[in-house]
Design a protein around this motif. Structure first.
Motif, PDB file in Angstrom:
ATOM      1  N   ILE A  95       0.831  -1.215   0.000  1.00  0.00           N
ATOM      2  CA  ILE A  95       0.000   0.000   0.000  1.00  0.00           C
ATOM      3  C   ILE A  95       0.862   1.260   0.000  1.00  0.00           C
ATOM      4  O   ILE A  95       0.626   2.202  -0.780  1.00  0.00           O
ATOM      5  CB  ILE A  95      -0.951  -0.003   1.217  1.00  0.00           C
ATOM      6  CG1 ILE A  95      -1.997  -1.112   1.065  1.00  0.00           C
ATOM      7  CG2 ILE A  95      -1.646   1.350   1.361  1.00  0.00           C
ATOM      8  CD1 ILE A  95      -2.904  -1.265   2.267  1.00  0.00           C
ATOM      9  N   THR A  96       1.866   1.294   0.874  1.00  0.00           N
ATOM     10  CA  THR A  96       2.692   2.505   0.988  1.00  0.00           C
ATOM     11  C   THR A  96       3.547   2.736  -0.251  1.00  0.00           C
ATOM     12  O   THR A  96       3.872   3.884  -0.581  1.00  0.00           O
ATOM     13  CB  THR A  96       3.601   2.420   2.228  1.00  0.00           C
ATOM     14  OG1 THR A  96       4.333   1.170   2.206  1.00  0.00           O
ATOM     15  CG2 THR A  96       2.793   2.505   3.509  1.00  0.00           C
ATOM     16  N   ILE A  97       3.916   1.656  -0.932  1.00  0.00           N
ATOM     17  CA  ILE A  97       4.690   1.815  -2.168  1.00  0.00           C
ATOM     18  C   ILE A  97       3.778   2.217  -3.334  1.00  0.00           C
ATOM     19  O   ILE A  97       4.138   3.055  -4.170  1.00  0.00           O
ATOM     20  CB  ILE A  97       5.444   0.515  -2.508  1.00  0.00           C
ATOM     21  CG1 ILE A  97       6.583   0.285  -1.506  1.00  0.00           C
ATOM     22  CG2 ILE A  97       6.001   0.549  -3.922  1.00  0.00           C
ATOM     23  CD1 ILE A  97       7.703   1.292  -1.547  1.00  0.00           C
ATOM     24  N   ALA A  98       2.591   1.627  -3.368  1.00  0.00           N
ATOM     25  CA  ALA A  98       1.690   1.856  -4.503  1.00  0.00           C
ATOM     26  C   ALA A  98       1.130   3.269  -4.534  1.00  0.00           C
ATOM     27  O   ALA A  98       0.950   3.853  -5.614  1.00  0.00           O
ATOM     28  CB  ALA A  98       0.555   0.836  -4.469  1.00  0.00           C
ATOM     29  N   LEU A  99       0.830   3.836  -3.365  1.00  0.00           N
ATOM     30  CA  LEU A  99       0.239   5.172  -3.339  1.00  0.00           C
ATOM     31  C   LEU A  99       1.280   6.232  -3.722  1.00  0.00           C
ATOM     32  O   LEU A  99       2.457   6.113  -3.361  1.00  0.00           O
ATOM     33  CB  LEU A  99      -0.328   5.471  -1.958  1.00  0.00           C
ATOM     34  CG  LEU A  99      -1.561   4.627  -1.559  1.00  0.00           C
ATOM     35  CD1 LEU A  99      -2.032   4.991  -0.168  1.00  0.00           C
ATOM     36  CD2 LEU A  99      -2.688   4.807  -2.573  1.00  0.00           C
ATOM     37  N   PRO A 100       0.860   7.286  -4.426  1.00  0.00           N
ATOM     38  CA  PRO A 100       1.815   8.311  -4.898  1.00  0.00           C
ATOM     39  C   PRO A 100       2.351   9.168  -3.747  1.00  0.00           C
ATOM     40  O   PRO A 100       1.770   9.229  -2.659  1.00  0.00           O
ATOM     41  CB  PRO A 100       0.981   9.138  -5.870  1.00  0.00           C
ATOM     42  CG  PRO A 100      -0.433   8.972  -5.390  1.00  0.00           C
ATOM     43  CD  PRO A 100      -0.521   7.571  -4.857  1.00  0.00           C
ATOM     44  N   ASP A 101       3.470   9.842  -4.027  1.00  0.00           N
ATOM     45  CA  ASP A 101       4.062  10.750  -3.049  1.00  0.00           C
ATOM     46  C   ASP A 101       3.236  12.032  -2.942  1.00  0.00           C
ATOM     47  O   ASP A 101       2.478  12.391  -3.847  1.00  0.00           O
ATOM     48  CB  ASP A 101       5.500  11.106  -3.464  1.00  0.00           C
ATOM     49  CG  ASP A 101       6.406   9.891  -3.475  1.00  0.00           C
ATOM     50  OD1 ASP A 101       6.040   8.877  -2.847  1.00  0.00           O
ATOM     51  OD2 ASP A 101       7.483   9.964  -4.103  1.00  0.00           O
ATOM     52  N   CYS A 177       8.846  -2.995   7.413  1.00  0.00           N
ATOM     53  CA  CYS A 177       8.406  -1.674   7.879  1.00  0.00           C
ATOM     54  C   CYS A 177       8.979  -1.414   9.269  1.00  0.00           C
ATOM     55  O   CYS A 177       8.360  -1.777  10.276  1.00  0.00           O
ATOM     56  CB  CYS A 177       6.881  -1.597   7.922  1.00  0.00           C
ATOM     57  SG  CYS A 177       6.087  -1.782   6.323  1.00  0.00           S
ATOM     58  N   GLY A 178      10.148  -0.811   9.324  1.00  0.00           N
ATOM     59  CA  GLY A 178      10.750  -0.484  10.611  1.00  0.00           C
ATOM     60  C   GLY A 178      10.920   1.024  10.770  1.00  0.00           C
ATOM     61  O   GLY A 178      10.196   1.818  10.166  1.00  0.00           O
ATOM     62  N   ILE A 179      11.872   1.404  11.581  1.00  0.00           N
ATOM     63  CA  ILE A 179      12.077   2.816  11.893  1.00  0.00           C
ATOM     64  C   ILE A 179      12.446   3.620  10.642  1.00  0.00           C
ATOM     65  O   ILE A 179      11.845   4.660  10.354  1.00  0.00           O
ATOM     66  CB  ILE A 179      13.168   2.971  12.977  1.00  0.00           C
ATOM     67  CG1 ILE A 179      12.701   2.322  14.289  1.00  0.00           C
ATOM     68  CG2 ILE A 179      13.496   4.447  13.194  1.00  0.00           C
ATOM     69  CD1 ILE A 179      13.772   2.292  15.365  1.00  0.00           C
ATOM     70  N   TYR A 184      10.763   7.211   6.085  1.00  0.00           N
ATOM     71  CA  TYR A 184      10.602   7.404   4.643  1.00  0.00           C
ATOM     72  C   TYR A 184       9.142   7.681   4.285  1.00  0.00           C
ATOM     73  O   TYR A 184       8.840   8.609   3.522  1.00  0.00           O
ATOM     74  CB  TYR A 184      11.118   6.171   3.904  1.00  0.00           C
ATOM     75  CG  TYR A 184      10.666   6.068   2.467  1.00  0.00           C
ATOM     76  CD1 TYR A 184      11.323   6.773   1.464  1.00  0.00           C
ATOM     77  CD2 TYR A 184       9.568   5.265   2.128  1.00  0.00           C
ATOM     78  CE1 TYR A 184      10.900   6.684   0.141  1.00  0.00           C
ATOM     79  CE2 TYR A 184       9.146   5.181   0.801  1.00  0.00           C
ATOM     80  CZ  TYR A 184       9.810   5.887  -0.183  1.00  0.00           C
ATOM     81  OH  TYR A 184       9.391   5.806  -1.488  1.00  0.00           O
ATOM     82  N   VAL A 185       8.221   6.887   4.837  1.00  0.00           N
ATOM     83  CA  VAL A 185       6.794   7.067   4.549  1.00  0.00           C
ATOM     84  C   VAL A 185       6.298   8.414   5.066  1.00  0.00           C
ATOM     85  O   VAL A 185       5.516   9.106   4.404  1.00  0.00           O
ATOM     86  CB  VAL A 185       5.977   5.912   5.160  1.00  0.00           C
ATOM     87  CG1 VAL A 185       4.470   6.173   5.035  1.00  0.00           C
ATOM     88  CG2 VAL A 185       6.334   4.588   4.486  1.00  0.00           C
ATOM     89  N   SER A 186       6.757   8.814   6.243  1.00  0.00           N
ATOM     90  CA  SER A 186       6.324  10.100   6.814  1.00  0.00           C
ATOM     91  C   SER A 186       6.795  11.284   5.983  1.00  0.00           C
ATOM     92  O   SER A 186       6.141  12.331   5.942  1.00  0.00           O
ATOM     93  CB  SER A 186       6.832  10.234   8.249  1.00  0.00           C
ATOM     94  OG  SER A 186       8.245  10.329   8.274  1.00  0.00           O
ATOM     95  N   GLU A 187       7.932  11.145   5.313  1.00  0.00           N
ATOM     96  CA  GLU A 187       8.463  12.225   4.498  1.00  0.00           C
ATOM     97  C   GLU A 187       7.842  12.285   3.105  1.00  0.00           C
ATOM     98  O   GLU A 187       7.718  13.367   2.531  1.00  0.00           O
ATOM     99  CB  GLU A 187       9.984  12.068   4.346  1.00  0.00           C
ATOM    100  CG  GLU A 187      10.756  12.255   5.641  1.00  0.00           C
ATOM    101  CD  GLU A 187      12.224  11.945   5.463  1.00  0.00           C
ATOM    102  OE1 GLU A 187      13.020  12.290   6.357  1.00  0.00           O
ATOM    103  OE2 GLU A 187      12.581  11.323   4.420  1.00  0.00           O
ATOM    104  N   ARG A 188       7.433  11.117   2.564  1.00  0.00           N
ATOM    105  CA  ARG A 188       7.023  11.053   1.161  1.00  0.00           C
ATOM    106  C   ARG A 188       5.516  10.908   0.951  1.00  0.00           C
ATOM    107  O   ARG A 188       4.984  11.345  -0.071  1.00  0.00           O
ATOM    108  CB  ARG A 188       7.731   9.876   0.476  1.00  0.00           C
ATOM    109  CG  ARG A 188       9.257   9.944   0.533  1.00  0.00           C
ATOM    110  CD  ARG A 188       9.811  10.874  -0.502  1.00  0.00           C
ATOM    111  NE  ARG A 188       9.581  10.385  -1.841  1.00  0.00           N
ATOM    112  CZ  ARG A 188      10.460   9.638  -2.534  1.00  0.00           C
ATOM    113  NH1 ARG A 188      11.626   9.321  -1.979  1.00  0.00           N
ATOM    114  NH2 ARG A 188      10.181   9.245  -3.762  1.00  0.00           N
TER     115      ARG A 188
END
Length: 247
Positions: A95-101, A177-179, A184-188
């Motif tokens: 999910i996190t990879i598939a969704l756009p930035d 999915c670690g620290i 990375y997810v929080s930034e993008r």
């Protein structure tokens, strides 16, 4: 030798013969029980029958020593939780990879998206691997009091601990999915999406704590069962054979 002394000697001889006969009967009874157990093995009941899956092994908490049953039950449900977490990790990565930035995202680090997704799927193989490498060893050891099973379980648990530390760190492009991946997810990505890797992160921290608990318990059981086996061997070494006792 007086009559009283002769009577005492005769009484001691009869007592030794009675003990020897009792030991012989106990050994014979154990042998019969073992043969009966071999001829009437319980039917396979695990894993449960589902679609194309068929049971191929026997698994029951009733076979575990009563004083260790609670610990083994906790280990089993922790293995179930780890299995669910591996599947959830795969879903969270996809999910996190598939969704756009986000449009305003500041690119500080990149991730190899195909590698991240593929590895998260591959890690699901850890479900049956973890069952046989550490849980099944703990289960069998607590059923049979076999120190060798405890030792193998301890080695597997140490590797398991390293795996959970790796997941907690969460290097990029490694399928977990670690620290680091949470940052990375929080930034993008959109703000609410960061909850998905955070859940994996929290679960990993909990699994680390419980794995440390399992290592301590398994080490205690290993020492106890090793001492029990040594004590049993000493008793068997010093136990007189029936022919020796009668002579």
């Amino acid at each position: 030798m007086s009559e009283e002394e002769k009577s005492q000697v005769d009484l001691e001889r009869r007592w030794k013969n009675a003990l020897a006969e009792e030991q012989r009967l106990n050994k014979l009874s154990e042998k019969v029980q073992m043969q009966a157990g071999e001829s009437t093995e319980p039917p396979d009941n695990f894993p449960p029958k589902f679609l194309c899956i068929r049971p191929f092994m026997y698994h029951s908490m009733d076979a575990v020593m009563p004083e260790r049953r609670k610990f083994v039950t906790m280990c089993f449900w922790e293995w179930v939780a780890v299995s669910i977490a591996l599947i959830y990790n795969m879903i969270a990565v996809i999910i996190t990879i598939a969704l756009p930035d986000r449009e305003d995202a500041v690119i500080k680090r990149n991730v190899n998206k195909p590698a991240q997704i593929v590895l998260s799927i591959v890690f699901v193989i850890g479900i049956p691997i973890s069952f046989f490498t550490w849980y099944w060893r703990i289960y069998r050891a607590c059923c049979t009091r076999n120190p060798a099973q405890h030792f193998v379980a301890l080695c597997s648990l140490i590797l398991d601990l390293g795996w959970f530390v790796f997941v907690l760190i969460g290097p990029l492009s490694c399928g977990v999915c670690g620290i680091i991946y949470t940052i990375y997810v929080s930034e993008r990505k959109v703000k609410g999406l960061v909850v998905l890797p955070i859940i994996v992160l929290v679960l990993s921290a909990g699994f680390i704590g419980f794995t440390l608990f399992k290592i301590v318990k398994e080490f205690i059981f290993y020492r106890k069962d090793l001492a029990f086996r040594r004590s049993l061997k000493r008793q068997m070494a010093y136990a007189p054979e029936p022919n020796e006792a009668q002579s």
